[in-house]
Design an enzyme around this catalytic site. Structure first.
Site, PDB file in Angstrom:
ATOM      1  N   CYS A 180       0.838  -1.196   0.000  1.00  0.00           N
ATOM      2  CA  CYS A 180       0.000   0.000   0.000  1.00  0.00           C
ATOM      3  C   CYS A 180       0.877   1.252   0.000  1.00  0.00           C
ATOM      4  O   CYS A 180       2.046   1.214   0.366  1.00  0.00           O
ATOM      5  CB  CYS A 180      -0.888  -0.032   1.242  1.00  0.00           C
ATOM      6  SG  CYS A 180      -2.105   1.299   1.316  1.00  0.00           S
ATOM      7  N   ASP A 238       0.571   3.664   1.985  1.00  0.00           N
ATOM      8  CA  ASP A 238       0.560   4.207   3.350  1.00  0.00           C
ATOM      9  C   ASP A 238       1.971   4.584   3.824  1.00  0.00           C
ATOM     10  O   ASP A 238       2.901   3.775   3.728  1.00  0.00           O
ATOM     11  CB  ASP A 238      -0.058   3.158   4.290  1.00  0.00           C
ATOM     12  CG  ASP A 238      -0.403   3.754   5.630  1.00  0.00           C
ATOM     13  OD1 ASP A 238       0.522   4.198   6.342  1.00  0.00           O
ATOM     14  OD2 ASP A 238      -1.600   3.790   5.981  1.00  0.00           O
ATOM     15  N   ARG A 284       3.248   4.768   6.624  1.00  0.00           N
ATOM     16  CA  ARG A 284       3.800   4.045   7.771  1.00  0.00           C
ATOM     17  C   ARG A 284       4.394   2.699   7.401  1.00  0.00           C
ATOM     18  O   ARG A 284       5.015   2.038   8.230  1.00  0.00           O
ATOM     19  CB  ARG A 284       2.698   3.853   8.829  1.00  0.00           C
ATOM     20  CG  ARG A 284       2.130   5.160   9.340  1.00  0.00           C
ATOM     21  CD  ARG A 284       0.795   4.942  10.042  1.00  0.00           C
ATOM     22  NE  ARG A 284      -0.216   4.459   9.106  1.00  0.00           N
ATOM     23  CZ  ARG A 284      -1.457   4.123   9.457  1.00  0.00           C
ATOM     24  NH1 ARG A 284      -1.829   4.192  10.715  1.00  0.00           N
ATOM     25  NH2 ARG A 284      -2.317   3.700   8.547  1.00  0.00           N
ATOM     26  N   HIS A 334      -1.660  -4.188   5.236  1.00  0.00           N
ATOM     27  CA  HIS A 334      -1.221  -3.705   6.553  1.00  0.00           C
ATOM     28  C   HIS A 334      -2.397  -3.285   7.417  1.00  0.00           C
ATOM     29  O   HIS A 334      -3.472  -2.939   6.909  1.00  0.00           O
ATOM     30  CB  HIS A 334      -0.266  -2.525   6.382  1.00  0.00           C
ATOM     31  CG  HIS A 334      -0.949  -1.307   5.834  1.00  0.00           C
ATOM     32  ND1 HIS A 334      -1.410  -0.290   6.631  1.00  0.00           N
ATOM     33  CD2 HIS A 334      -1.292  -0.962   4.562  1.00  0.00           C
ATOM     34  CE1 HIS A 334      -1.981   0.634   5.880  1.00  0.00           C
ATOM     35  NE2 HIS A 334      -1.931   0.252   4.614  1.00  0.00           N
ATOM     36  N   CYS A 350      -5.496   0.092   7.434  1.00  0.00           N
ATOM     37  CA  CYS A 350      -5.398   0.550   6.040  1.00  0.00           C
ATOM     38  C   CYS A 350      -6.582   1.450   5.672  1.00  0.00           C
ATOM     39  O   CYS A 350      -7.740   1.036   5.731  1.00  0.00           O
ATOM     40  CB  CYS A 350      -5.341  -0.657   5.099  1.00  0.00           C
ATOM     41  SG  CYS A 350      -5.152  -0.179   3.365  1.00  0.00           S
TER      42      CYS A 350
HETATM   43 ZN   LIG Z   1      -3.201   0.993   3.202  1.00  0.00          ZN
END
Ligand SMILES: [Zn+2]
Length: 211
Positions: A45, A47, A49, A104, A107
């Protein structure tokens, strides 16, 4: 707040890398400057993090990475997209040995799949996230360890299963797996603990990885 917290922080960060980190790795980058030979394709993803090299302790040159909202591997007929083109290159040209599809915890893409109001005014994201609808058919059992996020986590794991199937359906991947030169994996990464679970396709469930 990270390094981007104020104007100029990017500059200072980049200069610190050049002065403090790069010199110690000069020979590594000299080698890398002549070509890449990553053994792993990593699909995850967007993301902020999720930092693949931090998760795995890998270095520049180790992972060939493609990312998008919801770690999607589209299967849309004749359409082309960045993810599947990247998968094809990784398998056919770089000849990676392992392909990892990694979802993850927490999400946002999967939260939006649960609550479409989050996508109001976002026509492109709304259309893109139609790719994750298959996750609902593969939802995993609720896990008490996920606490209040158990429903979301079960859907995120379901999306890993759905996108793993899409990955296996890519012609380049199917061919390489049949030839015994590529393994595919479905992972769930937990941001809070740093732990990874791997989907066991034989058992049909996620198991702790690397323990
Ligand atoms: Zn995500």
């Amino acid at each position: 707040m990270g390094a981007a917290g104020d104007d100029g922080a990017f500059d200072r960060g980049a200069q610190a890398v050049l002065k403090e980190i790069f010199p110690g790795r000069r020979s590594h980058f000299h080698l890398l400057s002549e070509g890449q030979a990553p053994e792993w394709l990593f699909i995850t993803c967007s993301d902020s993090r999720v930092v693949p090299d931090l998760v795995l302790g890998t270095e520049p040159g180790d992972l060939f990475i493609t990312r998008n909202a919801g770690n999607v591997v589209p299967i849309t007929g004749q359409d082309v997209d960045g993810c599947t083109a990247t998968v094809e290159y990784a398998v056919e040209v770089l000849k990676v040995k392992d392909a990892i599809l990694c979802g993850h915890s927490d999400c946002g893409a999967m939260k939006a799949a649960l609550d479409h109001t989050a996508l109001e005014g976002l026509p492109k994201a709304e259309r893109w996230l139609q790719h994750v609808e298959a996750a609902f058919a593969h939802r995993q059992p609720l896990n008490a360890a996920d606490g209040e996020s158990a429903e979301l986590a079960s859907l995120i794991r379901g999306n890993v299963v759905a996108q793993l199937m899409n990955l296996r359906a890519q012609p380049s991947v199917a061919g390489a797996v049949a030839a015994g030169r590529l393994r595919v994996h479905g992972w769930y990464y937990d941001i809070l603990t740093g732990r990874i679970e791997e989907y066991d396709e034989g058992l049909g469930r996620f198991l702790p990885w690397g323990e």
